[in-house]
Design an enzyme around this catalytic site. Sequence first.
Site, PDB file in Angstrom:
ATOM      1  N   GLU A 128       0.809  -1.238   0.000  1.00  0.00           N
ATOM      2  CA  GLU A 128       0.000   0.000   0.000  1.00  0.00           C
ATOM      3  C   GLU A 128       0.836   1.279   0.000  1.00  0.00           C
ATOM      4  O   GLU A 128       0.532   2.225   0.730  1.00  0.00           O
ATOM      5  CB  GLU A 128      -0.965  -0.001   1.196  1.00  0.00           C
ATOM      6  N   ASN A 172       2.215  -5.230  -3.159  1.00  0.00           N
ATOM      7  CA  ASN A 172       0.812  -5.546  -2.879  1.00  0.00           C
ATOM      8  C   ASN A 172       0.031  -4.259  -2.618  1.00  0.00           C
ATOM      9  O   ASN A 172       0.505  -3.373  -1.904  1.00  0.00           O
ATOM     10  CB  ASN A 172       0.764  -6.438  -1.617  1.00  0.00           C
ATOM     11  N   HIS A 209     -10.284  -6.356  -2.445  1.00  0.00           N
ATOM     12  CA  HIS A 209     -11.416  -6.237  -1.520  1.00  0.00           C
ATOM     13  C   HIS A 209     -12.554  -5.581  -2.298  1.00  0.00           C
ATOM     14  O   HIS A 209     -12.548  -4.370  -2.537  1.00  0.00           O
ATOM     15  CB  HIS A 209     -11.025  -5.379  -0.312  1.00  0.00           C
ATOM     16  N   GLU A 235      -5.964 -10.843  -1.257  1.00  0.00           N
ATOM     17  CA  GLU A 235      -6.825 -10.587  -0.092  1.00  0.00           C
ATOM     18  C   GLU A 235      -8.291 -10.556  -0.508  1.00  0.00           C
ATOM     19  O   GLU A 235      -9.080  -9.728  -0.030  1.00  0.00           O
ATOM     20  CB  GLU A 235      -6.448  -9.255   0.578  1.00  0.00           C
ATOM     21  N   ASP A 237     -12.044 -10.623  -1.023  1.00  0.00           N
ATOM     22  CA  ASP A 237     -13.359 -10.780  -0.399  1.00  0.00           C
ATOM     23  C   ASP A 237     -14.341  -9.914  -1.174  1.00  0.00           C
ATOM     24  O   ASP A 237     -13.954  -8.924  -1.796  1.00  0.00           O
ATOM     25  CB  ASP A 237     -13.380 -10.521   1.119  1.00  0.00           C
TER      26      ASP A 237
HETATM   27  C1  XIL Z   1      -6.490  -6.236   8.206  1.00  0.00           C
HETATM   28  C2  XIL Z   1      -6.836  -7.411   9.104  1.00  0.00           C
HETATM   29  O1  XIL Z   1      -7.719  -8.271   8.412  1.00  0.00           O
HETATM   30  C3  XIL Z   1      -7.460  -6.923  10.386  1.00  0.00           C
HETATM   31  O2  XIL Z   1      -7.607  -8.013  11.300  1.00  0.00           O
HETATM   32  C4  XIL Z   1      -6.605  -5.836  11.021  1.00  0.00           C
HETATM   33  O3  XIL Z   1      -7.272  -5.308  12.147  1.00  0.00           O
HETATM   34  C5  XIL Z   1      -6.316  -4.730  10.031  1.00  0.00           C
HETATM   35  O4  XIL Z   1      -5.710  -5.278   8.885  1.00  0.00           O
HETATM   36  N1  XIL Z   1      -5.046  -4.560   3.602  1.00  0.00           N
HETATM   37  C6  XIL Z   1      -4.046  -5.383   4.083  1.00  0.00           C
HETATM   38  C7  XIL Z   1      -4.332  -6.268   5.246  1.00  0.00           C
HETATM   39  O5  XIL Z   1      -2.967  -5.465   3.483  1.00  0.00           O
HETATM   40  O6  XIL Z   1      -3.187  -6.477   6.050  1.00  0.00           O
HETATM   41  C8  XIL Z   1      -5.472  -5.748   6.086  1.00  0.00           C
HETATM   42  O7  XIL Z   1      -5.763  -6.719   7.097  1.00  0.00           O
HETATM   43  C9  XIL Z   1      -6.675  -5.452   5.221  1.00  0.00           C
HETATM   44  C10 XIL Z   1      -6.350  -4.402   4.197  1.00  0.00           C
END
Ligand code: XIL
Length: 302
Positions: A128, A172, A209, A235, A237
């Site tokens: 990020e 990422n 996401h 990641e 979802d």
């Molecule tokens: C999130 C986790 O799922 C949570 O449990 C935590 O509180 C915050 O981080 N981008 C990412 C992940 O790269 O590491 C994040 O994970 C979600 C967004």
Amino acid sequence: ASTLGASAAQSGRYFGAAVAAGHLSDSAYVATWDREFNSVTPENEMKWDSTEPSRGAFSFGNADRIVSHAQGQGMKIRGHTLVWHAQLPGWVQNLSSASDVRTAMNNHINGVMNHYKGNIYAWDVVNEAFADGGAVGTLRSSVFQQRIGNGFIEEAFRTARAADPAAKLCYNDYNIDDANANKTRGVYNMVRDFKARGVPIDCVGLQSHFGNPPSNYQQNIAQFAALGVDVQITELDVGGSGSAQADAYRRVVEACTAVPRCTGITVWGITDKYSWRSGDTPLLFDGNYNKKPAYTSVLNAL
Ligand code: XIL
């Protein structure tokens, strides 16, 4: 095949889940993880605030519990993440000189990667780093960007390559799923530049996401792959429920399997019960570990 991992393996891919150490005492959670997935990403346990909460004092207990379980199951392990502005301890955020931040960053990468050397399939080296707005290529403000400058990303990748030459090194991010978005263009230009100059990078992670995956998502995966890197969906979802959610998941999986260098998919959790998106039901298993329509559409698309 009858599980997500075995179906993905038929085309040489993996299908993983983010797992949290705090849920390892939930036997249905572990049983679902072991049965369905052949890869894992520790959800929080490898982040800087977990692994080096105070300077030079490394702690790997919770991450090690996930890693040793995964190794016992023959799973791949994705390391997440080495350099990120969030879940970053205060002592790092308060460093004020370029040389201090540089030393801390490289020491952190070396400390964590050495501990897991040879055991990690791919590391999210930098997470990020790009801003959501601004001109193409604008980086987010962080202690790394502010003190070291934009070159911190390149430096992190060079340090990571030396620390564990066997690990794939990924950049990422989120909101780099649309092929034409400014943020996507910025990351694309960085990867192209790294490849042209021999800066070590092996993969781009699309967090993904989603509400709805963009219609040009497959084109986006293909354009990154054409630069000579693997693409991993890291990641995934998708908000919602029912057939709309199942359809969106299907389109994501089809976009990956259509591109040879899209090498694997990780969903950001196993069950809706523990999703980080509270109030939503974005995963493949419901709160009772029942398979959702989205599960079936993913299995059929793999
Ligand atoms: C999130 C986790 O799922 C949570 O449990 C935590 O509180 C915050 O981080 N981008 C990412 C992940 O790269 O590491 C994040 O994970 C979600 C967004």
